[in-house]
Design a protein around this motif. Structure first.
Motif, PDB file in Angstrom:
ATOM      1  N   ASP A  29     -20.917  -3.398 -16.627  1.00 24.67           N
ATOM      2  CA  ASP A  29     -21.954  -2.862 -15.674  1.00 24.67           C
ATOM      3  C   ASP A  29     -22.983  -1.829 -16.478  1.00 24.67           C
ATOM      4  OD1 ASP A  29     -20.838  -3.359 -13.064  1.00 24.67           O
ATOM      5  OD2 ASP A  29     -19.543  -1.653 -13.046  1.00 24.67           O
ATOM      6  N   ALA A  30     -22.469  -1.358 -17.814  1.00 26.65           N
ATOM      7  CA  ALA A  30     -23.383  -0.776 -18.541  1.00 26.65           C
ATOM      8  C   ALA A  30     -24.532  -1.742 -19.306  1.00 26.65           C
ATOM      9  CB  ALA A  30     -22.899   0.254 -19.694  1.00 26.65           C
ATOM     10  N   PHE A  31     -24.047  -2.886 -19.644  1.00 28.84           N
ATOM     11  CA  PHE A  31     -24.688  -3.738 -20.448  1.00 28.84           C
ATOM     12  C   PHE A  31     -25.798  -4.422 -19.128  1.00 28.84           C
ATOM     13  CE2 PHE A  31     -24.983  -8.685 -20.765  1.00 28.84           C
ATOM     14  CZ  PHE A  31     -25.503  -8.707 -21.877  1.00 28.84           C
ATOM     15  N   ALA A  32     -25.320  -4.541 -17.868  1.00 31.44           N
ATOM     16  CA  ALA A  32     -26.159  -5.284 -16.824  1.00 31.44           C
ATOM     17  C   ALA A  32     -27.368  -4.126 -16.513  1.00 31.44           C
ATOM     18  CB  ALA A  32     -25.372  -5.665 -15.858  1.00 31.44           C
ATOM     19  N   ARG A  33     -26.852  -2.889 -16.684  1.00 34.35           N
ATOM     20  CA  ARG A  33     -28.126  -1.836 -16.471  1.00 34.35           C
ATOM     21  C   ARG A  33     -29.267  -1.723 -17.400  1.00 34.35           C
ATOM     22  NH1 ARG A  33     -23.704   1.172 -14.788  1.00 34.35           N
ATOM     23  NH2 ARG A  33     -23.636   2.464 -16.757  1.00 34.35           N
ATOM     24  N   SER A  34     -28.708  -1.874 -18.851  1.00 39.09           N
ATOM     25  CA  SER A  34     -29.467  -1.678 -19.787  1.00 39.09           C
ATOM     26  C   SER A  34     -30.371  -3.210 -19.887  1.00 39.09           C
ATOM     27  CB  SER A  34     -28.736  -1.776 -21.120  1.00 39.09           C
ATOM     28  OG  SER A  34     -28.088  -2.835 -21.511  1.00 39.09           O
ATOM     29  N   HIS A  35     -30.011  -4.316 -19.246  1.00 40.88           N
ATOM     30  CA  HIS A  35     -30.865  -5.377 -19.179  1.00 40.88           C
ATOM     31  C   HIS A  35     -31.267  -5.719 -17.817  1.00 40.88           C
ATOM     32  CE1 HIS A  35     -30.021  -6.409 -23.639  1.00 40.88           C
ATOM     33  NE2 HIS A  35     -28.672  -5.858 -23.463  1.00 40.88           N
ATOM     34  N   GLY A  36     -31.413  -4.894 -16.991  1.00 40.79           N
ATOM     35  CA  GLY A  36     -31.774  -5.061 -15.707  1.00 40.79           C
ATOM     36  C   GLY A  36     -31.145  -6.284 -14.826  1.00 40.79           C
ATOM     37  N   LEU A  37     -29.692  -6.416 -15.159  1.00 42.80           N
ATOM     38  CA  LEU A  37     -29.207  -7.625 -14.622  1.00 42.80           C
ATOM     39  C   LEU A  37     -28.455  -7.372 -13.434  1.00 42.80           C
ATOM     40  CD1 LEU A  37     -27.793  -9.138 -18.127  1.00 42.80           C
ATOM     41  CD2 LEU A  37     -29.833  -9.654 -16.935  1.00 42.80           C
ATOM     42  N   GLY A  38     -28.256  -8.336 -12.495  1.00 39.10           N
ATOM     43  CA  GLY A  38     -27.413  -7.999 -11.498  1.00 39.10           C
ATOM     44  C   GLY A  38     -26.020  -8.558 -11.259  1.00 39.10           C
ATOM     45  N   LEU A  39     -25.557  -8.286 -12.493  1.00 37.67           N
ATOM     46  CA  LEU A  39     -23.930  -8.588 -12.652  1.00 37.67           C
ATOM     47  C   LEU A  39     -22.998  -7.795 -12.061  1.00 37.67           C
ATOM     48  CD1 LEU A  39     -24.115  -9.345 -16.631  1.00 37.67           C
ATOM     49  CD2 LEU A  39     -24.285 -10.957 -14.543  1.00 37.67           C
ATOM     50  N   ASP A  40     -22.020  -8.205 -11.253  1.00 38.42           N
ATOM     51  CA  ASP A  40     -20.912  -7.274 -10.728  1.00 38.42           C
ATOM     52  C   ASP A  40     -19.779  -7.232 -12.085  1.00 38.42           C
ATOM     53  OD1 ASP A  40     -18.268  -7.032  -9.619  1.00 38.42           O
ATOM     54  OD2 ASP A  40     -19.180  -7.008  -7.818  1.00 38.42           O
ATOM     55  N   GLY A  41     -19.642  -6.066 -12.460  1.00 38.52           N
ATOM     56  CA  GLY A  41     -18.733  -5.805 -13.789  1.00 38.52           C
ATOM     57  C   GLY A  41     -17.430  -6.386 -13.235  1.00 38.52           C
ATOM     58  N   HIS A  42     -16.737  -5.967 -12.205  1.00 39.68           N
ATOM     59  CA  HIS A  42     -15.269  -6.574 -11.993  1.00 39.68           C
ATOM     60  C   HIS A  42     -15.236  -8.283 -11.737  1.00 39.68           C
ATOM     61  CE1 HIS A  42     -14.693  -2.418 -10.886  1.00 39.68           C
ATOM     62  NE2 HIS A  42     -13.502  -2.761 -11.271  1.00 39.68           N
ATOM     63  N   ALA A  43     -16.172  -8.642 -11.187  1.00 36.07           N
ATOM     64  CA  ALA A  43     -16.188 -10.133 -11.110  1.00 36.07           C
ATOM     65  C   ALA A  43     -16.211 -10.795 -12.423  1.00 36.07           C
ATOM     66  CB  ALA A  43     -17.276 -10.696 -10.274  1.00 36.07           C
ATOM     67  N   PHE A  44     -17.126 -10.007 -13.267  1.00 32.67           N
ATOM     68  CA  PHE A  44     -17.389 -10.639 -14.682  1.00 32.67           C
ATOM     69  C   PHE A  44     -16.111 -10.404 -15.572  1.00 32.67           C
ATOM     70  CE2 PHE A  44     -18.956 -11.220 -18.922  1.00 32.67           C
ATOM     71  CZ  PHE A  44     -20.095 -12.155 -18.738  1.00 32.67           C
ATOM     72  N   ALA A  45     -15.433  -9.345 -15.504  1.00 29.84           N
ATOM     73  CA  ALA A  45     -14.148  -9.073 -16.151  1.00 29.84           C
ATOM     74  C   ALA A  45     -13.095 -10.289 -15.779  1.00 29.84           C
ATOM     75  CB  ALA A  45     -13.828  -7.645 -15.903  1.00 29.84           C
ATOM     76  N   ASP A  46     -12.950 -10.297 -14.275  1.00 28.16           N
ATOM     77  CA  ASP A  46     -11.827 -11.350 -13.912  1.00 28.16           C
ATOM     78  C   ASP A  46     -12.321 -12.857 -14.579  1.00 28.16           C
ATOM     79  OD1 ASP A  46     -10.773  -9.419 -12.459  1.00 28.16           O
ATOM     80  OD2 ASP A  46     -11.633  -9.891 -10.737  1.00 28.16           O
ATOM     81  N   ALA A  47     -13.742 -13.056 -14.430  1.00 31.83           N
ATOM     82  CA  ALA A  47     -14.082 -14.218 -15.150  1.00 31.83           C
ATOM     83  C   ALA A  47     -13.751 -14.587 -16.526  1.00 31.83           C
ATOM     84  CB  ALA A  47     -15.571 -14.725 -14.702  1.00 31.83           C
ATOM     85  N   TRP A  48     -13.923 -13.425 -17.360  1.00 37.84           N
ATOM     86  CA  TRP A  48     -13.880 -13.429 -18.543  1.00 37.84           C
ATOM     87  C   TRP A  48     -12.192 -13.592 -18.813  1.00 37.84           C
ATOM     88  CZ3 TRP A  48     -16.529  -9.273 -21.967  1.00 37.84           C
ATOM     89  CH2 TRP A  48     -16.517  -9.584 -23.467  1.00 37.84           C
ATOM     90  N   ARG A  49     -11.623 -12.854 -18.158  1.00 37.19           N
ATOM     91  CA  ARG A  49     -10.024 -12.879 -18.269  1.00 37.19           C
ATOM     92  C   ARG A  49      -9.434 -14.253 -17.998  1.00 37.19           C
ATOM     93  NH1 ARG A  49      -6.226 -10.488 -21.486  1.00 37.19           N
ATOM     94  NH2 ARG A  49      -4.073 -10.287 -20.475  1.00 37.19           N
ATOM     95  N   SER A  50     -10.313 -14.808 -16.984  1.00 39.48           N
ATOM     96  CA  SER A  50      -9.712 -16.417 -16.647  1.00 39.48           C
ATOM     97  C   SER A  50      -9.657 -17.379 -17.510  1.00 39.48           C
ATOM     98  CB  SER A  50     -10.396 -16.875 -15.227  1.00 39.48           C
ATOM     99  OG  SER A  50     -11.993 -17.226 -15.619  1.00 39.48           O
ATOM    100  N   LEU A  51     -10.609 -17.059 -18.675  1.00 41.22           N
ATOM    101  CA  LEU A  51     -10.770 -18.054 -19.771  1.00 41.22           C
ATOM    102  C   LEU A  51      -9.799 -17.688 -20.888  1.00 41.22           C
ATOM    103  CD1 LEU A  51     -14.460 -18.492 -19.888  1.00 41.22           C
ATOM    104  CD2 LEU A  51     -12.956 -19.769 -18.749  1.00 41.22           C
ATOM    105  N   TYR A  52      -9.043 -16.593 -20.877  1.00 38.64           N
ATOM    106  CA  TYR A  52      -8.133 -16.202 -21.968  1.00 38.64           C
ATOM    107  C   TYR A  52      -7.125 -17.203 -22.161  1.00 38.64           C
ATOM    108  CZ  TYR A  52      -4.550 -12.941 -23.608  1.00 38.64           C
ATOM    109  OH  TYR A  52      -3.620 -12.156 -24.494  1.00 38.64           O
ATOM    110  N   GLN A  53      -6.366 -17.516 -21.252  1.00 41.05           N
ATOM    111  CA  GLN A  53      -5.147 -18.503 -21.282  1.00 41.05           C
ATOM    112  C   GLN A  53      -5.717 -19.906 -21.993  1.00 41.05           C
ATOM    113  OE1 GLN A  53      -2.073 -18.048 -22.180  1.00 41.05           O
ATOM    114  NE2 GLN A  53      -1.775 -15.779 -21.309  1.00 41.05           N
ATOM    115  N   PRO A  54      -6.577 -20.510 -21.105  1.00 43.09           N
ATOM    116  CA  PRO A  54      -7.308 -21.727 -21.756  1.00 43.09           C
ATOM    117  C   PRO A  54      -7.495 -21.832 -23.054  1.00 43.09           C
ATOM    118  CG  PRO A  54      -7.857 -21.262 -19.457  1.00 43.09           C
ATOM    119  CD  PRO A  54      -7.232 -20.122 -19.874  1.00 43.09           C
TER     120      PRO A  54
END
Length: 237
Positions: A29-54
């Motif tokens: 969320d802090a990264f998104a604010r600093s770059h004017g991005l419309g990211l959802d922090g929790h959705a991004f965190a979940d997506a990042w974690r989903s790539l962990y095991q693979p």
């Protein structure tokens, strides 16, 4: 159940010791604010974690040589930035966001619980996180580990048996003198196959309010606790 032979507790870290989802969401969320991005922090965190095991499975399977988790995380981050349509970010800012995994906050009971457990047992990480990640996290969060062990030291990602066996060997102990502590039943079942004792600590919101797995201990796990302080109570610390 008799745990008098146990001399060391080895801990899963992501999810068991630290609240990775909330912490990563905050950083995104802090990264998104600093770059004017419309990211959802929790959705991004979940997506990042989903790539962990693979990503680790490529290493476990032998499809690629040993690669530390920091590097796997960065590859996954680049994949996600592309997926979310984020471009033009300087390399040093990508590196800083990737190191968000070094800045995860512990659950509220963790520092007190670990401090109590350390009074009676050797306490060590047994994480898939690399050594620098674990050290930086511990320094920031005040985690009082006696040793940093796990995948990078063993050159094996959990649930490969070598990850668990190497931890016991490096502590100069038999597997049965070590107890694996985790919020994930699968991790504990794998540890038990390598001869470690097992303790489940519930983290029912690790994956957010809709979590459906690892809400309760499964048969075959020897001890269950609601927190690290509860675990300390049950182990006489």
């Amino acid at each position: 159940m008799d745990f008098s032979a146990v001399k060391a507790l080895t801990f899963d870290v992501f999810g068991t010791v630290v609240d990775w989802r909330t912490s990563i969401a905050r950083e995104v969320d802090a990264f998104a604010r600093s770059h004017g991005l419309g990211l959802d922090g929790h959705a991004f965190a979940d997506a990042w974690r989903s790539l962990y095991q693979p990503s680790m499975e490529e290493v476990r399977s032998g499809a690629r040589p040993w690669t530390r988790l920091d590097d796997l995380h960065r590859e996954s981050l680049l994949t996600l930035l592309d997926r979310f349509g984020v471009t033009g970010i300087p390399e040093e800012e990508i590196d800083r966001l990737n190191r968000a995994w070094h800045r995860l906050d512990p659950w509220p009971d963790v520092v007190e619980g670990l401090t109590r457990l350390k009074s009676k047992f050797v306490i060590a990480t047994l994480s898939n996180g690399n050594v620098a990640l674990m050290v930086n996290m511990a320094k920031r969060a005040g985690l009082p580990w006696d040793a940093i062990l796990g995948a990078e030291v063993a050159r094996a990602y959990k649930p490969q048996p070598r990850a668990y066996e190497a931890a016991a060997e490096l502590l100069g102990l038999a597997p049965a003198q070590c107890m694996m502590v985790a919020a994930h039943n699968a991790d504990l079942h794998a540890a038990a196959k390598s001869g470690l004792r097992t303790a489940f600590v519930a983290r029912p919101t690790e994956h957010g309010p809709g979590q459906t797995r690892d809400l309760a201990v499964e048969p075959g796990i020897e001890l269950a606790a609601d927190s690290f302080t509860d675990l300390a109570d049950k182990l006489g610390c």
